[in-house]
Design a protein around this motif. Structure first.
Motif, mmCIF file in Angstrom:
data_model
loop_
_atom_site.group_PDB
_atom_site.id
_atom_site.type_symbol
_atom_site.label_atom_id
_atom_site.label_comp_id
_atom_site.label_asym_id
_atom_site.label_seq_id
_atom_site.Cartn_x
_atom_site.Cartn_y
_atom_site.Cartn_z
ATOM 1 N N ASP A 226 -7.143 2.380 5.579
ATOM 2 C CA ASP A 226 -7.742 3.707 5.769
ATOM 3 C C ASP A 226 -9.188 3.704 5.290
ATOM 4 O O ASP A 226 -10.076 4.257 5.954
ATOM 5 C CB ASP A 226 -6.920 4.748 5.006
ATOM 6 C CG ASP A 226 -7.492 6.150 5.135
ATOM 7 O OD1 ASP A 226 -7.783 6.573 6.268
ATOM 8 O OD2 ASP A 226 -7.655 6.825 4.109
ATOM 9 N N GLU B 262 -3.789 1.846 2.186
ATOM 10 C CA GLU B 262 -4.943 2.484 1.558
ATOM 11 C C GLU B 262 -6.233 1.759 1.922
ATOM 12 O O GLU B 262 -7.241 2.398 2.268
ATOM 13 C CB GLU B 262 -4.766 2.493 0.037
ATOM 14 C CG GLU B 262 -3.679 3.440 -0.451
ATOM 15 C CD GLU B 262 -3.467 3.350 -1.943
ATOM 16 O OE1 GLU B 262 -4.185 2.546 -2.585
ATOM 17 O OE2 GLU B 262 -2.605 4.074 -2.475
ATOM 18 N N GLU C 92 1.791 -0.045 0.787
ATOM 19 C CA GLU C 92 0.970 1.099 0.384
ATOM 20 C C GLU C 92 -0.463 0.663 0.095
ATOM 21 O O GLU C 92 -1.418 1.341 0.504
ATOM 22 C CB GLU C 92 1.579 1.758 -0.859
ATOM 23 C CG GLU C 92 2.919 2.439 -0.583
ATOM 24 C CD GLU C 92 3.551 2.986 -1.848
ATOM 25 O OE1 GLU C 92 2.978 2.761 -2.934
ATOM 26 O OE2 GLU C 92 4.618 3.627 -1.760
ATOM 27 N N ASN C 93 -0.633 -0.473 -0.584
ATOM 28 C CA ASN C 93 -1.977 -0.976 -0.869
ATOM 29 C C ASN C 93 -2.716 -1.342 0.424
ATOM 30 O O ASN C 93 -3.905 -1.033 0.574
ATOM 31 C CB ASN C 93 -1.902 -2.197 -1.786
ATOM 32 C CG ASN C 93 -1.394 -1.852 -3.171
ATOM 33 O OD1 ASN C 93 -1.464 -0.697 -3.589
ATOM 34 N ND2 ASN C 93 -0.879 -2.830 -3.884
ATOM 35 N N GLU D 27 -9.428 7.353 -4.187
ATOM 36 C CA GLU D 27 -9.209 7.788 -2.814
ATOM 37 C C GLU D 27 -10.550 7.860 -2.081
ATOM 38 O O GLU D 27 -11.539 8.348 -2.617
ATOM 39 C CB GLU D 27 -8.546 9.165 -2.789
ATOM 40 C CG GLU D 27 -7.120 9.182 -3.294
ATOM 41 C CD GLU D 27 -6.167 8.460 -2.370
ATOM 42 O OE1 GLU D 27 -6.445 8.416 -1.169
ATOM 43 O OE2 GLU D 27 -5.147 7.933 -2.860
#
Length: 334
Positions: free
Chosen positions: A195, A192, A188-189, A86
């Motif tokens: 972001d 991520e 989702e990838n 993250e």
């Protein structure tokens, strides 16, 4: 935790942990989640006011670069990959007082230990406070380049999963390129990485502002030879930051396009499923109508007395199902 570094033979050296007094020849004091006692010790020796964690969070972007008590204060957001990959972004303050660099941080960017490991060997660059600061920012920018390169590879792999297709040798037949690919996982990838790239771009912008402020201060140094060397390195650093910022902007655009494309593919697949149900309903509607007609309980229905009535009804139902199917297929709707 406070770590104090000095220099010897052009190399960075680390003083013993938690010294009772700051060594007079210290060139870099690295404060990682410092205690109140550690802050007070540095403030008392150098005569400066070190911003606390709460103050760093409250500092506006326009007020992160200033001079006070003969020291230069610069705050920039640095990013790292934390647990579970993250992205973590946190402000880091760089303070230069005379020939001493003080860094105040509350997370652990990988660029710091990487620079320390490299600086323990003989360096051609200046090992003054300003020289170490420039070298440290160079390590931060190099790390940012590695992060963006990795993000670019992930985006390329996702793009191949989304648009890739296998063809036969004749080049006329396409296999389903997304067979076994979870489009929700792709979203989702993509989210991520989007972001992360967004935070990385913000980090590069804040570093760029700090470097521009450094250049203005470096021109005012009394040692003209050292100032000229520092300004030259700062200009190279600025070009690298601009290049990485442009690359991050390019990746952001590519990620946005890829996200729209995946959402479009999900919509197409959903429409395909709905189309199948619609066609099935239309195909089975006429046979259902025939079966309903001959299922009515009227006293007089001539076909019920026919010897071939049952095969005729079955034939009508099959024919009423087959004709719409071939009609749709001829129109290219299937």
């Amino acid at each position: 935790m406070m770590t104090v570094y000095g220099t010897a033979n052009g190399c960075l050296t680390e003083f013993p942990a938690d010294p009772p007094d700051l060594p007079p020849d210290a060139v870099w004091i690295d404060l990682v989640e410092p205690t109140a006692n550690e802050e007070s010790k540095v403030e008392g020796v150098l005569g400066i006011d070190i911003p606390t964690r709460e103050e760093l969070a409250e500092i506006e972007a326009s007020s992160r670069l200033y001079q006070e008590d003969g020291a230069v204060f610069m705050t920039a957001n640095l990013i790292r990959r934390g647990e579970n990959d993250e992205p973590e972004s946190s402000p880091v303050t760089f303070i230069v007082k005379d020939n001493t660099l003080i860094t105040v941080r509350y997370h652990h960017p990988q660029a710091f230990p990487a620079y320390v490991k490299r600086a323990m060997k003989s360096q051609s660059a200046s090992m003054s406070g300003w020289g170490i600061l420039i070298s440290l920012l160079e390590a931060v920018v190099d790390r940012a380049a590695d992060h963006l390169e990795r993000a670019g590879q992930i985006v390329d792999e996702t793009s191949k999963k989304t648009f890739g297709a296998k063809r036969t040798l004749a080049g006329t037949h396409k296999q389903n390129p997304r067979k076994g690919v979870n489009l929700q996982e792709l979203i989702e990838n993509i989210g991520e990485e989007g972001d992360f790239v967004s935070k990385m771009r913000e980090s590069l912008v804040s570093i760029g502002r700090a470097v521009a402020f450094m250049q203005a201060i470096a021109d005012q140094q009394s040692d003209k030879k050292q100032a000229k060397e520092n300004v030259g390195r700062i200009k190279i650093l600025q070009r690298d930051i601009v290049s990485l910022t442009d690359h991050a902007t390019f990746l952001s655009g590519k990620i946005s396009f890829l996200l729209d494309a995946v959402l479009g593919l999900i919509s197409i697949e959903q429409n395909g499923i709905i189309k199948i149900f619609s066609v099935a309903a239309v195909v089975f509607l006429p046979p259902t109508l025939v079966a309903s007609i001959y299922g009515m309980n009227f006293a007089f229905m001539p076909e019920l007395q026919w010897q071939l009535g049952y095969p005729l009804a079955i034939g009508l139902m099959v024919m009423s199902a087959v004709l719409p199917y071939y009609y749709f297929k001829g129109k290219g709707w299937l």
